[in-house]
Scaffold this motif. Structure first.
Motif, PDB file in Angstrom:
ATOM      1  N   ARG A  35       0.834  -1.205   0.000  1.00 52.77           N
ATOM      2  CA  ARG A  35       0.000   0.000   0.000  1.00 52.77           C
ATOM      3  C   ARG A  35       0.873   1.262   0.000  1.00 52.77           C
ATOM      4  NH1 ARG A  35      -5.335   0.914   1.834  1.00 52.77           N
ATOM      5  NH2 ARG A  35      -5.380  -1.185   2.738  1.00 52.77           N
ATOM      6  N   GLN A  36       1.886   1.285   0.846  1.00 51.01           N
ATOM      7  CA  GLN A  36       2.766   2.450   0.944  1.00 51.01           C
ATOM      8  C   GLN A  36       3.550   2.671  -0.348  1.00 51.01           C
ATOM      9  OE1 GLN A  36       4.734   1.096   4.468  1.00 51.01           O
ATOM     10  NE2 GLN A  36       3.402   2.249   5.851  1.00 51.01           N
ATOM     11  N   GLN A  38       1.190   4.223  -2.833  1.00 46.97           N
ATOM     12  CA  GLN A  38       0.899   5.620  -2.499  1.00 46.97           C
ATOM     13  C   GLN A  38       2.107   6.528  -2.635  1.00 46.97           C
ATOM     14  OE1 GLN A  38      -0.517   5.004   1.507  1.00 46.97           O
ATOM     15  NE2 GLN A  38      -2.652   4.885   0.868  1.00 46.97           N
ATOM     16  N   ARG A  55       4.732   6.422  -0.815  1.00 54.60           N
ATOM     17  CA  ARG A  55       5.094   6.753   0.568  1.00 54.60           C
ATOM     18  C   ARG A  55       6.045   5.694   1.141  1.00 54.60           C
ATOM     19  NH1 ARG A  55       1.291  10.546   2.090  1.00 54.60           N
ATOM     20  NH2 ARG A  55       1.733  10.278   4.297  1.00 54.60           N
ATOM     21  N   THR A  73      -5.011   9.811  -0.812  1.00 55.53           N
ATOM     22  CA  THR A  73      -4.544   9.462   0.522  1.00 55.53           C
ATOM     23  C   THR A  73      -4.790  10.646   1.444  1.00 55.53           C
ATOM     24  OG1 THR A  73      -2.833   8.078  -0.439  1.00 55.53           O
ATOM     25  CG2 THR A  73      -2.544   8.711   1.855  1.00 55.53           C
ATOM     26  N   ASN A  97      -3.790  12.924   3.786  1.00 55.49           N
ATOM     27  CA  ASN A  97      -2.629  13.469   4.474  1.00 55.49           C
ATOM     28  C   ASN A  97      -2.427  14.899   4.008  1.00 55.49           C
ATOM     29  OD1 ASN A  97       0.314  14.084   5.006  1.00 55.49           O
ATOM     30  ND2 ASN A  97       0.140  12.083   5.990  1.00 55.49           N
ATOM     31  N   ASP A 140       0.400  15.869   1.477  1.00 58.80           N
ATOM     32  CA  ASP A 140       0.417  15.383   0.105  1.00 58.80           C
ATOM     33  C   ASP A 140       0.108  16.525  -0.867  1.00 58.80           C
ATOM     34  OD1 ASP A 140       1.026  12.928   1.033  1.00 58.80           O
ATOM     35  OD2 ASP A 140      -0.831  11.946   0.433  1.00 58.80           O
ATOM     36  N   GLY A 198      -3.556   9.237  -5.228  1.00 59.18           N
ATOM     37  CA  GLY A 198      -4.141   7.977  -4.780  1.00 59.18           C
ATOM     38  C   GLY A 198      -3.117   6.864  -4.785  1.00 59.18           C
ATOM     39  N   MET A 199      -3.391   5.824  -5.554  1.00 56.31           N
ATOM     40  CA  MET A 199      -2.456   4.718  -5.717  1.00 56.31           C
ATOM     41  C   MET A 199      -2.026   4.672  -7.173  1.00 56.31           C
ATOM     42  SD  MET A 199      -4.089   1.737  -3.321  1.00 56.31           S
ATOM     43  CE  MET A 199      -4.342   2.014  -1.559  1.00 56.31           C
TER      44      MET A 199
END
Length: 279
Positions: A55-56, A59, A61, A207, A209, A212, A218-219
């Protein structure tokens, strides 16, 4: 150019890789995007990707130390990797992921990195036991009803290199539009559910945050304001989708480097196209 011309998608390719991750997840090849990526790619377990979740990575991240700067006169890690993998073809683009250092805690900070998408491409290769192109052909391109062959540029030496998953896909504009239409239709095309609707919704949601970029990421998809999102490539490639107005726009072009006015003009064009109503 004409309707048969293939266009380099550059980083619109990242959004296609996101689609393939969603398909692999649905097939059970990936158990959960909250699994650490080194569970599937153990060779990444000694560097900055250790313990980073899929997931990270999706993203952007991951927290690894990879500055996305392409100053070829004074090359940093990204430019040096580009030269080695795509110009000299003496290593794979993803190879630095094995030893890369960590800059931030995983999940703590958004930083756009093509190496993250290269890791996702390697993940698809590993879990599918296939090349990225073969997996994409079986599970996306053929079910989509694409009218022309697409192709990837390759990284690395002959016999070693594979598809450059971070930015290397080429296709016709009409087939890129089929991707956008499939996303608009919740992952369906030709009467088939190609990618789960839940993945379409999840991957195109920003996401949460405050650090960002605005209006969000998103992804492997960029948010465009309101419900709209887009795949965006280097200097002028867009697959724009706005579910609120049932709009898909594909724009493939070339912007001069660092030409912010062209980006702003395109954003205005896409917003106007989305808002337009036939009389």
């Amino acid at each position: 150019t004409d309707r048969s011309s293939r266009f380099m998608g550059w980083s619109t390719t990242k959004s296609l890789v996101s689609i393939l991750i969603g398909i692999a997840l649905d097939q059970g090849l990936i158990k959960s995007i909250d699994d650490p990526v080194d569970r599937y790619l153990p060779e990444l377990g000694e560097g900055g990707y250790k313990g980073v979740t899929i997931r990270q990575v999706l993203q952007m991240r991951s927290g690894v130390d990879y500055e996305e700067r392409y100053d070829f006169a004074n090359p940093g890690i990204a430019a040096s990797n580009h030269i080695a993998a795509l110009v000299k073809n003496n290593r794979r683009f993803v190879d630095p992921a094995r030893t890369i250092r960590r800059k931030h805690a995983p999940g703590a900070k958004f930083e756009y990195k093509t190496i993250d998408t290269a890791v996702l491409g390697l993940l698809i290769e590993r879990v599918s036991g296939s090349t990225l192109a073969a997996y994409m052909a079986r599970n996306l391109w053929e079910p989509l009803g694409a009218e022309a062959d697409g192709f990837f540029i390759m990284d690395g030496a002959p016999g070693v290199g594979r598809e450059f998953s971070g930015a290397g896909f080429n296709s016709t504009l009409r087939d890129y539009a089929r991707i956008g239409q499939m996303m608009l239709d919740g992952g369906k095309a030709n009467g088939r559910q190609i990618v789960p609707a839940s993945w379409v919704a999840l991957s195109t949601r920003a996401t949460a945050n405050v650090a960002d970029p605005e209006p969000g990421y998103g992804m492997q998809w960029w948010m465009m304001g309101g419900s709209a999102y887009s795949a965006i490539g280097l200097q002028g490639q867009y697959i724009f989708v706005d579910p609120a107005t049932r709009t898909v726009v594909v724009k493939f072009s070339y912007f001069p480097p660092a030409e912010a006015a062209a980006d702003a003009e395109t954003a205005a064009l896409l917003a106007a196209a989305s808002a337009w109503q036939p009389r």
